[in-house]
Design a protein around this motif. Structure first.
Motif, short mmCIF file in Angstrom:
data_model
loop_
_atom_site.label_atom_id
_atom_site.label_comp_id
_atom_site.label_asym_id
_atom_site.label_seq_id
_atom_site.Cartn_x
_atom_site.Cartn_y
_atom_site.Cartn_z
N ARG A 182 -21.31 -14.10 -0.79
CA ARG A 182 -21.83 -15.44 -0.54
C ARG A 182 -23.28 -15.47 -0.08
N ASP A 183 -23.90 -14.33 0.10
CA ASP A 183 -25.27 -14.31 0.62
C ASP A 183 -26.31 -14.30 -0.52
N LEU A 184 -26.20 -15.23 -1.42
CA LEU A 184 -27.12 -15.32 -2.55
C LEU A 184 -28.33 -16.19 -2.19
N PRO A 185 -29.52 -15.79 -2.61
CA PRO A 185 -30.74 -16.57 -2.31
C PRO A 185 -30.90 -17.73 -3.31
N ILE A 186 -30.15 -18.80 -3.11
CA ILE A 186 -30.11 -19.91 -4.07
C ILE A 186 -31.50 -20.46 -4.35
N SER A 187 -32.30 -20.69 -3.33
CA SER A 187 -33.62 -21.29 -3.55
C SER A 187 -34.50 -20.40 -4.43
N ARG A 188 -34.33 -19.12 -4.34
CA ARG A 188 -35.10 -18.19 -5.18
C ARG A 188 -34.53 -18.14 -6.60
N ILE A 189 -33.22 -18.14 -6.71
CA ILE A 189 -32.56 -18.09 -8.03
C ILE A 189 -32.93 -19.33 -8.85
N CYS A 190 -33.03 -20.47 -8.21
CA CYS A 190 -33.34 -21.73 -8.90
C CYS A 190 -34.76 -21.80 -9.44
N ARG A 191 -35.64 -21.00 -8.91
CA ARG A 191 -37.06 -21.08 -9.30
C ARG A 191 -37.35 -20.23 -10.52
#
Length: 140
Positions: free
Chosen positions: A47-56
């Protein structure tokens, strides 16, 4: 002398096209790994995925490469289409990552198989391959 200069220019153009084609191939390979990594995160409940980075779309090597292309290439129809689809790809990957972070593992796995992610991934792959082929044909 002029023929030699023209020959050098053609060689340089062909070499540059081959380099760009290699960059596009590497980008495709790198982005194919996303599905595997997201699937593993869902299966193993990471669950520790860097969503804000993945979205960019500018945080991966391909995104930085696209944004740094010379204007003459970056403003081409092919580059614009690929850039748009690449941004959509990252938004779709980010949506799947968000499902995983929120604990919706089955929903994330389903989205990877049948949701927007595989559709945009296929479209991006198709456009990158077409751009690469057009580039190589033009340089030959």
């Amino acid at each position: 002398m002029i023929d030699t200069q023209a020959a050098r220019a053609r060689h340089k153009t062909r070499h540059k096209a081959r380099d760009m084609a290699q960059d596009l191939t590497k980008a495709l390979n790198d982005h194919c790994l996303w599905k595997r990594e997201l699937r593993a995160a869902a299966v193993y409940q990471k669950r520790d995925l860097p969503i804000s980075r993945i979205c960019r779309d500018d945080c991966c090597a391909f995104g930085r490469w696209l944004h740094q292309l010379p204007p003459s290439i970056r403003h081409s129809a092919e580059a614009q289409t690929v850039e748009h689809l690449h941004a959509q790809f990252h938004r779709a990957a980010g949506a799947v990552a968000e499902m995983i972070v929120d604990g919706h593992y089955d929903q994330a796995l389903s989205s990877l198989a049948t949701g927007g992610y595989p559709q945009v991934s296929a479209a991006l792959t198709r456009e990158v391959v077409q751009w690469k082929m057009k580039m190589l044909v033009a340089a030959s």
